[in-house]
Write a protein that holds these residues in place. Structure first.
Motif, PDB file in Angstrom:
ATOM      1  N   ALA A  13      34.845  16.587  -2.988  1.00  0.00           N
ATOM      2  CA  ALA A  13      35.080  15.555  -4.009  1.00  0.00           C
ATOM      3  C   ALA A  13      35.617  16.166  -5.292  1.00  0.00           C
ATOM      4  O   ALA A  13      36.547  15.637  -5.903  1.00  0.00           O
ATOM      5  CB  ALA A  13      33.785  14.785  -4.265  1.00  0.00           C
ATOM      6  N   SER A  63      40.607  19.044   0.460  1.00  0.00           N
ATOM      7  CA  SER A  63      40.493  17.922  -0.463  1.00  0.00           C
ATOM      8  C   SER A  63      41.518  18.012  -1.583  1.00  0.00           C
ATOM      9  O   SER A  63      41.927  16.982  -2.117  1.00  0.00           O
ATOM     10  CB  SER A  63      39.096  17.865  -1.058  1.00  0.00           C
ATOM     11  OG  SER A  63      38.182  17.509  -0.068  1.00  0.00           O
ATOM     12  N   LEU A  80      38.749   9.672  -4.643  1.00  0.00           N
ATOM     13  CA  LEU A  80      37.361  10.066  -4.382  1.00  0.00           C
ATOM     14  C   LEU A  80      36.897   9.535  -3.027  1.00  0.00           C
ATOM     15  O   LEU A  80      36.270  10.255  -2.244  1.00  0.00           O
ATOM     16  CB  LEU A  80      36.452   9.565  -5.503  1.00  0.00           C
ATOM     17  CG  LEU A  80      34.969   9.877  -5.360  1.00  0.00           C
ATOM     18  CD1 LEU A  80      34.733  11.382  -5.378  1.00  0.00           C
ATOM     19  CD2 LEU A  80      34.182   9.208  -6.464  1.00  0.00           C
ATOM     20  N   SER A  83      38.507  11.557  -0.366  1.00  0.00           N
ATOM     21  CA  SER A  83      37.904  12.890  -0.234  1.00  0.00           C
ATOM     22  C   SER A  83      36.577  12.820   0.514  1.00  0.00           C
ATOM     23  O   SER A  83      36.243  13.733   1.278  1.00  0.00           O
ATOM     24  CB  SER A  83      37.708  13.538  -1.604  1.00  0.00           C
ATOM     25  OG  SER A  83      36.649  12.923  -2.305  1.00  0.00           O
ATOM     26  N   LEU A  84      35.832  11.736   0.317  1.00  0.00           N
ATOM     27  CA  LEU A  84      34.588  11.578   1.080  1.00  0.00           C
ATOM     28  C   LEU A  84      34.877  11.353   2.557  1.00  0.00           C
ATOM     29  O   LEU A  84      34.175  11.891   3.423  1.00  0.00           O
ATOM     30  CB  LEU A  84      33.754  10.435   0.503  1.00  0.00           C
ATOM     31  CG  LEU A  84      33.246  10.646  -0.923  1.00  0.00           C
ATOM     32  CD1 LEU A  84      32.525   9.399  -1.415  1.00  0.00           C
ATOM     33  CD2 LEU A  84      32.357  11.859  -1.015  1.00  0.00           C
ATOM     34  N   SER A  87      35.808  14.667   3.937  1.00  0.00           N
ATOM     35  CA  SER A  87      34.618  15.490   4.182  1.00  0.00           C
ATOM     36  C   SER A  87      33.932  15.092   5.485  1.00  0.00           C
ATOM     37  O   SER A  87      33.441  15.944   6.224  1.00  0.00           O
ATOM     38  CB  SER A  87      33.638  15.376   3.018  1.00  0.00           C
ATOM     39  OG  SER A  87      34.211  15.861   1.846  1.00  0.00           O
TER      40      SER A  87
END
Length: 136
Positions: A13, A63, A80, A83-84, A87
């Motif tokens: 993140a 990311s 954001l 990016s989550l 992940s």
């Protein structure tokens, strides 16, 4: 174990949003912002002897590719969210597809594309299909 996964998600993140902010608010070019952010993160985490250190660095790199998007496509909140999602892909899918070269890049592209597609689909204007309505 859960804390290690949290560190990977948090570094992802920070990588995406940090790269996005460096590009759009500090005036860095896209590739330079991603490279500088990644090099700074690797330099800061290099002395830390942690088993997940290289995974955190790889998640940050992937990311930062998510953060390289244009402001007109995704804002910082959507970056954001992407990016989550990255992940999630990084933790669950990449260990299964290690044979595929470029899996980090593929996961970053997929996460950005999925978030972009979902936001475009969900915020679309309703179409008025009555025959009496004038064309736009």
């Amino acid at each position: 174990m859960i804390f290690d996964y949290f560190l990977i998600v948090a570094s992802g993140a920070v990588g995406a949003v940090g790269t996005f902010l460096m590009i759009h608010y500090l005036g860095f070019t896209t590739v330079r912002a991603a490279c500088l952010a990644t090099l700074l993160f690797i330099g800061l985490t290099w002395p830390i002897h942690h088993p997940f250190n290289t995974m955190m660095q790889a998640a940050f790199l992937g990311s930062s590719l998510v953060g390289m998007t244009d402001k007109s496509n995704l804002g910082w909140k959507r970056v954001l969210a992407a990016s989550l999602l990255f992940s999630f892909f990084f933790l669950l899918l990449i260990p299964m597809i290690r044979a595929l070269k470029g899996s980090v890049e593929t996961a970053s592209f997929l996460s950005s594309g999925i978030i972009y597609g979902l936001t475009r689909w969900s915020f679309q204007e309703p179409v008025n299909e009555s025959p009496a309505s004038p064309p736009r």
